[in-house]
Write a protein that holds these residues in place. Structure first.
Motif, PDB file in Angstrom:
ATOM      1  N   SER A  68      -6.932  10.340  -7.909  1.00  0.00           N
ATOM      2  CA  SER A  68      -5.959   9.266  -7.771  1.00  0.00           C
ATOM      3  C   SER A  68      -6.549   7.921  -8.201  1.00  0.00           C
ATOM      4  O   SER A  68      -5.878   7.120  -8.851  1.00  0.00           O
ATOM      5  N   TYR A  87       0.180   5.324  -3.313  1.00  0.00           N
ATOM      6  CA  TYR A  87      -0.357   6.679  -3.188  1.00  0.00           C
ATOM      7  C   TYR A  87      -1.872   6.633  -2.982  1.00  0.00           C
ATOM      8  O   TYR A  87      -2.409   7.291  -2.093  1.00  0.00           O
ATOM      9  N   PHE A  88      -2.551   5.826  -3.802  1.00  0.00           N
ATOM     10  CA  PHE A  88      -3.998   5.694  -3.671  1.00  0.00           C
ATOM     11  C   PHE A  88      -4.384   5.132  -2.310  1.00  0.00           C
ATOM     12  O   PHE A  88      -5.304   5.632  -1.660  1.00  0.00           O
ATOM     13  N   ALA A 142      -0.151  10.865 -10.969  1.00  0.00           N
ATOM     14  CA  ALA A 142      -1.542  11.217 -11.264  1.00  0.00           C
ATOM     15  C   ALA A 142      -1.563  12.388 -12.220  1.00  0.00           C
ATOM     16  O   ALA A 142      -0.964  13.405 -11.961  1.00  0.00           O
TER      17      ALA A 142
END
Length: 143
Positions: A68, A87-88, A142
């Motif tokens: 990621s 998300y990361f 990703a």
């Protein structure tokens, strides 16, 4: 079983990334359940089981986090997704909370799953589920 596909015909996640992400989601959620079982029964084996689940989630979560991060930095030049930073960050919080939780579970049984241990398990499980929600939601984040 049908796979979600975006407008370009690509699946939202690389298949290996999706497979690796499934492990932390399941293992952190099961660790939370085993912590709850330990608090209800005071059976030491539940705490041991939870510790192993957390370690497994961290082992599979590390490559997902690195993937990621690499994807996030690669997208700085060509931003395709607004969800990638969230998300990361969710994966980072999941992994750090899981690591602290692993250290907490290395203590003796009762102190390992007290209020802090349970809170860390909740944070790890919820952030893993939220990251999974974003990742499997359809937009490619990703590669």
């Amino acid at each position: 079983m049908a796979t979600t596909v975006d407008r370009t015909g690509r699946s939202p996640l690389h298949p290996l990334h999706a497979l690796l992400l499934a492990f932390p989601i399941a293992l952190f959620a099961c660790a939370l359940l085993s912590d709850i079982a330990y608090l209800k029964s005071a059976e030491m084996q539940w705490s041991n089981f939870s510790a192993w689940l957390i370690v497994g989630a961290l082992l599979f979560g590390a490559p997902v986090l690195l993937w990621s991060a690499a994807s996030l930095f690669r997208r700085r030049r060509a931003p395709e997704s607004r969800r990638a930073p969230a998300y990361f960050l969710l994966l980072l919080v999941m992994w750090v909370a899981g690591l602290v939780n692993a250290f907490k579970h290395s203590q003796d049984a009762w102190s390992s799953v007290g209020s802090l241990g349970l809170a860390l398990s909740v944070v790890s499980a919820l952030t893993a589920l939220a990251a999974g929600w974003i990742a499997y939601g359809g937009e490619r984040i990703a590669r």
